[in-house]
Write a protein that holds these residues in place. Structure first.
Motif, PDB file in Angstrom:
ATOM      1  N   ASP A 122      13.347 143.124  10.615  1.00 19.28           N
ATOM      2  CA  ASP A 122      12.504 142.464  11.698  1.00 19.28           C
ATOM      3  C   ASP A 122      11.356 142.892  11.838  1.00 19.28           C
ATOM      4  O   ASP A 122      11.306 144.766  11.291  1.00 19.28           O
ATOM      5  N   GLU A 123      10.416 142.316  12.172  1.00 21.55           N
ATOM      6  CA  GLU A 123       8.604 142.811  12.302  1.00 21.55           C
ATOM      7  C   GLU A 123       8.318 142.930  13.620  1.00 21.55           C
ATOM      8  O   GLU A 123       6.747 142.139  12.931  1.00 21.55           O
ATOM      9  N   THR A 124       8.774 142.633  14.506  1.00 20.24           N
ATOM     10  CA  THR A 124       8.301 142.750  15.993  1.00 20.24           C
ATOM     11  C   THR A 124       7.140 143.834  15.501  1.00 20.24           C
ATOM     12  O   THR A 124       7.413 145.064  16.084  1.00 20.24           O
ATOM     13  N   PRO A 125       6.394 142.990  16.409  1.00 18.41           N
ATOM     14  CA  PRO A 125       4.515 144.300  16.484  1.00 18.41           C
ATOM     15  C   PRO A 125       4.914 145.333  17.715  1.00 18.41           C
ATOM     16  O   PRO A 125       4.656 146.433  17.867  1.00 18.41           O
ATOM     17  N   ASP A 126       5.722 144.745  18.400  1.00 19.26           N
ATOM     18  CA  ASP A 126       6.057 145.216  20.108  1.00 19.26           C
ATOM     19  C   ASP A 126       6.316 146.671  19.792  1.00 19.26           C
ATOM     20  O   ASP A 126       7.709 147.445  18.929  1.00 19.26           O
ATOM     21  N   GLN A 127       6.327 147.970  20.319  1.00 22.23           N
ATOM     22  CA  GLN A 127       6.230 149.654  20.040  1.00 22.23           C
ATOM     23  C   GLN A 127       7.344 150.399  21.282  1.00 22.23           C
ATOM     24  O   GLN A 127       7.623 150.590  20.850  1.00 22.23           O
ATOM     25  N   GLN A 128       7.522 148.580  21.774  1.00 21.33           N
ATOM     26  CA  GLN A 128       8.678 149.369  23.489  1.00 21.33           C
ATOM     27  C   GLN A 128       9.635 147.929  23.810  1.00 21.33           C
ATOM     28  O   GLN A 128       8.577 146.449  23.423  1.00 21.33           O
ATOM     29  N   ILE A 129      10.896 148.131  24.592  1.00 28.73           N
ATOM     30  CA  ILE A 129      11.008 146.986  24.760  1.00 28.73           C
ATOM     31  C   ILE A 129      11.904 147.814  26.124  1.00 28.73           C
ATOM     32  O   ILE A 129      11.908 148.170  26.215  1.00 28.73           O
ATOM     33  N   ARG A 130      11.942 145.894  26.846  1.00 33.41           N
ATOM     34  CA  ARG A 130      12.575 146.383  28.346  1.00 33.41           C
ATOM     35  C   ARG A 130      13.738 146.148  28.202  1.00 33.41           C
ATOM     36  O   ARG A 130      14.626 145.459  27.518  1.00 33.41           O
ATOM     37  N   LEU A 131      14.412 147.421  29.132  1.00 29.62           N
ATOM     38  CA  LEU A 131      15.675 147.464  29.262  1.00 29.62           C
ATOM     39  C   LEU A 131      16.070 147.002  30.317  1.00 29.62           C
ATOM     40  O   LEU A 131      15.822 148.333  31.151  1.00 29.62           O
ATOM     41  N   ASN A 132      16.856 146.417  31.203  1.00 33.54           N
ATOM     42  CA  ASN A 132      17.350 146.130  32.689  1.00 33.54           C
ATOM     43  C   ASN A 132      18.651 146.212  32.611  1.00 33.54           C
ATOM     44  O   ASN A 132      19.207 146.051  31.753  1.00 33.54           O
ATOM     45  N   PHE A 133      18.764 146.605  34.045  1.00 36.60           N
ATOM     46  CA  PHE A 133      20.059 147.391  34.292  1.00 36.60           C
ATOM     47  C   PHE A 133      20.378 147.192  35.994  1.00 36.60           C
ATOM     48  O   PHE A 133      19.609 146.923  36.331  1.00 36.60           O
ATOM     49  N   ASN A 134      21.618 147.146  36.104  1.00 33.75           N
ATOM     50  CA  ASN A 134      22.171 147.672  38.013  1.00 33.75           C
ATOM     51  C   ASN A 134      23.384 147.864  37.704  1.00 33.75           C
ATOM     52  O   ASN A 134      24.399 147.259  37.049  1.00 33.75           O
ATOM     53  N   ILE A 135      23.361 149.247  37.901  1.00 30.46           N
ATOM     54  CA  ILE A 135      24.369 150.286  37.556  1.00 30.46           C
ATOM     55  C   ILE A 135      25.228 150.411  39.400  1.00 30.46           C
ATOM     56  O   ILE A 135      24.507 151.067  39.894  1.00 30.46           O
ATOM     57  N   THR A 136      26.224 150.154  39.386  1.00 32.86           N
ATOM     58  CA  THR A 136      26.624 150.705  40.902  1.00 32.86           C
ATOM     59  C   THR A 136      27.910 152.097  40.802  1.00 32.86           C
ATOM     60  O   THR A 136      28.849 152.410  39.487  1.00 32.86           O
ATOM     61  N   VAL A 137      26.944 153.420  41.342  1.00 33.06           N
ATOM     62  CA  VAL A 137      28.271 154.985  40.321  1.00 33.06           C
ATOM     63  C   VAL A 137      28.489 154.552  41.827  1.00 33.06           C
ATOM     64  O   VAL A 137      27.960 155.081  43.132  1.00 33.06           O
ATOM     65  N   HIS A 138      29.419 154.420  42.311  1.00 34.87           N
ATOM     66  CA  HIS A 138      30.459 154.558  43.557  1.00 34.87           C
ATOM     67  C   HIS A 138      31.058 155.623  44.338  1.00 34.87           C
ATOM     68  O   HIS A 138      31.652 155.655  45.696  1.00 34.87           O
ATOM     69  N   ASN A 139      30.363 157.684  43.497  1.00 36.46           N
ATOM     70  CA  ASN A 139      30.835 157.976  44.283  1.00 36.46           C
ATOM     71  C   ASN A 139      29.893 159.608  44.037  1.00 36.46           C
ATOM     72  O   ASN A 139      30.059 160.295  44.320  1.00 36.46           O
ATOM     73  N   LEU A 140      28.271 158.835  43.651  1.00 39.61           N
ATOM     74  CA  LEU A 140      27.963 159.692  43.825  1.00 39.61           C
ATOM     75  C   LEU A 140      26.398 158.682  45.079  1.00 39.61           C
ATOM     76  O   LEU A 140      26.175 158.008  44.204  1.00 39.61           O
ATOM     77  N   ARG A 141      26.095 159.689  45.665  1.00 39.63           N
ATOM     78  CA  ARG A 141      24.835 158.601  46.363  1.00 39.63           C
ATOM     79  C   ARG A 141      23.668 159.072  46.410  1.00 39.63           C
ATOM     80  O   ARG A 141      23.460 159.396  45.378  1.00 39.63           O
ATOM     81  N   CYS A 142      23.226 157.746  46.633  1.00 37.53           N
ATOM     82  CA  CYS A 142      21.269 157.705  46.005  1.00 37.53           C
ATOM     83  C   CYS A 142      20.137 158.788  46.375  1.00 37.53           C
ATOM     84  O   CYS A 142      19.719 159.256  45.987  1.00 37.53           O
ATOM     85  N   ALA A 143      20.428 159.972  47.913  1.00 41.05           N
ATOM     86  CA  ALA A 143      20.008 161.143  47.119  1.00 41.05           C
ATOM     87  C   ALA A 143      19.888 161.952  46.140  1.00 41.05           C
ATOM     88  O   ALA A 143      18.950 162.826  46.253  1.00 41.05           O
ATOM     89  N   TYR A 144      20.862 162.098  45.324  1.00 42.13           N
ATOM     90  CA  TYR A 144      21.131 162.609  44.306  1.00 42.13           C
ATOM     91  C   TYR A 144      20.962 161.931  42.563  1.00 42.13           C
ATOM     92  O   TYR A 144      20.711 162.029  41.896  1.00 42.13           O
ATOM     93  N   ALA A 145      20.616 160.337  43.155  1.00 39.03           N
ATOM     94  CA  ALA A 145      20.739 159.909  41.506  1.00 39.03           C
ATOM     95  C   ALA A 145      19.520 160.195  41.491  1.00 39.03           C
ATOM     96  O   ALA A 145      19.162 159.976  41.034  1.00 39.03           O
ATOM     97  N   SER A 146      19.808 160.033  39.786  1.00 39.68           N
ATOM     98  CA  SER A 146      18.685 160.170  39.210  1.00 39.68           C
ATOM     99  C   SER A 146      18.394 159.485  37.827  1.00 39.68           C
ATOM    100  O   SER A 146      19.736 159.773  37.081  1.00 39.68           O
ATOM    101  N   VAL A 147      17.463 158.615  37.198  1.00 40.20           N
ATOM    102  CA  VAL A 147      17.800 157.818  36.095  1.00 40.20           C
ATOM    103  C   VAL A 147      17.222 159.296  34.503  1.00 40.20           C
ATOM    104  O   VAL A 147      15.318 158.707  35.190  1.00 40.20           O
ATOM    105  N   ASP A 148      17.823 159.444  34.137  1.00 36.69           N
ATOM    106  CA  ASP A 148      16.659 159.881  32.618  1.00 36.69           C
ATOM    107  C   ASP A 148      16.148 158.828  31.474  1.00 36.69           C
ATOM    108  O   ASP A 148      17.903 158.450  31.274  1.00 36.69           O
TER     109      ASP A 148
END
Length: 466
Positions: free
Chosen positions: A64-90
């Motif tokens: 793999d000789e791809t020159p790009d240093q970063q890659i895009r990661l796409n996600f759509n995830i439902t957390v069924h018992n965690l409210r949006c006020a507390y949900a954090s993506v790290d």
């Protein structure tokens, strides 16, 4: 003599000589071989034409000789018992990147118990700093003559909900520093509401003792202030300032709004559309968006975090559904032409662009969470018109045990392969097709002619011997 010899000479015929008619002989064997020749030529003609119309695909393995240093990661995830006020993506990786509560390009949607979106909770952003009110008089002195904020248990909770139309209840834990700071302010607010005659019941629930009540209302962080109307929970957890003035203004707004529908508020309708952020039954959160990650081993994880609440690890349940999880630009991720090509060329065990999509991961015990591990293989697909880049993923999941003091997290670890798969789509040239047709016709005619001549001599010699 010379002239006579010249007059008797005949042309040699060159390359295309003709057989005299008197030397030809029609036989049954010749007729059968002619039919076989024509049938063979027709079959080979259509086979070659079909092969010409189809394209061939070749696969190679390269560095793999791809020159790009970063890659895009796409996600759509439902957390069924965690409210949006507390949900954090790290995000964390091997280069030392450690980003907490990623805010760019990530949206939150409140979901109901069935996982359906019911309210847009906004784009993920930095948590607003909450203003606290300090009070010198300790709680013990404030409640020396009796508490205005009624302590609630499983026995008196239902009766309290129907004593008045509206209630505000503080779910707390005695060991929580934010709860300790709030306790005297909450008692002062309850006293002021009583003295003013505000039709609002003010109560408290100790979650270390009344754990069943806190579990019923999905309490994850402390303190959690909930509103109730006619015995039913109303809206989300209170996220405003923790002052007597703020509590009082919030309660009066609730009382004054009784009998009115939320849809009549044009400003909120303009902002939230048909959804009502404060009137819906939200128990979970859908996080949708993308993050740019370095092309090194790392992970992103979803966990409960708040600067103004204390998260209880035992009350954190990270049951989740992966609606979509993929790598690369969306124009390639959702490219139908690319998917068809990969489905045609690569075996099902390899062309898994999104192995977790649509899967549900249920956590049934406390202090548990699922960790997912992904091996990402860059795949370049070259066609006549363009070059497309896709990422194939092989993944596994495992239920991980946590210490009682650590908050569980749904972790998605990834590692990019140093090798890449190159898939090239090739089409045959028109002159190659014509050359093949000529070879088929000539080769079939010549081969069957030789076979016919051999069989004719064999059958003829047998007749002569007889």
């Amino acid at each position: 003599m010379a002239g006579g010899g010249g007059s008797n000479s005949r042309p040699s015929g060159g390359m295309y000589k003709r057989v005299p008619k008197d030397l030809t002989e029609a036989t049954m064997l010749g007729a059968l071989m002619s039919v076989l020749c024509i049938t063979t030529v027709i079959i080979l003609f259509f086979s070659e034409t079909y092969a010409f119309l189809r394209t061939s695909v070749s696969t190679t393995l390269d560095v793999d000789e791809t020159p790009d240093q970063q890659i895009r990661l796409n996600f759509n995830i439902t957390v069924h018992n965690l409210r949006c006020a507390y949900a954090s993506v790290d995000v964390w990786d091997a280069l030392g990147t450690n980003r907490q509560n990623v805010t760019s390009n990530v949206d939150k949607w409140g979901v109901d118990r069935e996982g359906r979106r019911v309210a847009f909770a906004g784009r993920v952003g930095r948590e607003r700093a909450i203003q606290h009110q300090d009070h010198d008089e300790p709680l013990e002195e404030l409640i020396a003559d009796g508490a205005y904020a009624k302590p609630l248990t499983e026995e008196n909770f239902e009766a309290f909900l129907f004593a008045t139309e509206r209630q505000m209840i503080d779910f707390f834990a005695p060991w929580c520093k934010f709860c300790q700071r709030l306790a005297p302010v909450w008692e002062l607010y309850a006293r002021e509401a009583f003295n003013e005659g505000l039709p609002m019941g003010i109560g408290t629930v100790d979650c270390t003792v009344q754990r069943a009540l806190c579990t019923k209302y999905s309490i994850t962080g402390f303190p959690s202030i909930l509103s109730f109307y006619k015995g039913e929970r109303e809206g989300e957890i209170y996220q405003g300032d923790r002052t007597v003035e703020a509590f009082h203004a919030y309660a009066k707004a609730k009382v004054n709004r009784d009998g009115k529908k939320w849809e009549e508020d044009k400003e909120r309708m303009k902002r939230y559309g048909k959804f009502d952020l404060h009137q819906t039954d939200q128990v979970g959160c859908m996080l949708s968006g993308y993050i740019m990650v370095n092309r090194v081993p790392g992970n992103f994880h979803i966990e409960a975090r708040s600067k103004e609440h204390t998260i209880d690890p035992a009350m954190t349940n990270l049951t989740h559904t992966v609606n979509e999880l993929s790598f690369g630009h969306p124009k390639f991720v959702h490219n139908r032409k690319l998917k068809r090509l990969l489905d045609y060329e690569l075996p099902p065990s390899i062309h898994l662009a999104s192995p977790f999509d649509g899967k549900h991961f249920v956590v049934e015990e406390i202090h548990r969470a699922y960790h997912h591990y992904m091996k990402v293989v860059p795949t370049g697909v070259a066609t006549k018109s363009e070059k497309m880049v896709s990422y194939q993923v092989v993944g596994q999941s495992q239920l991980v045990y946590y210490d009682v003091v650590n908050v569980p997290e749904a972790r998605f670890s990834y590692d990019l392969s140093p090798m890449s798969v190159s898939v090239e789509k090739r089409a045959r040239r028109w002159y190659e097709y014509l050359t093949s047709l000529c070879a088929i016709i000539g080769g079939t005619y010549t081969t069957l002619g030789l076979i016919d001549a051999a069989l004719y001599r064999v059958f003829r010699s047998r007749k002569q011997h007889r």
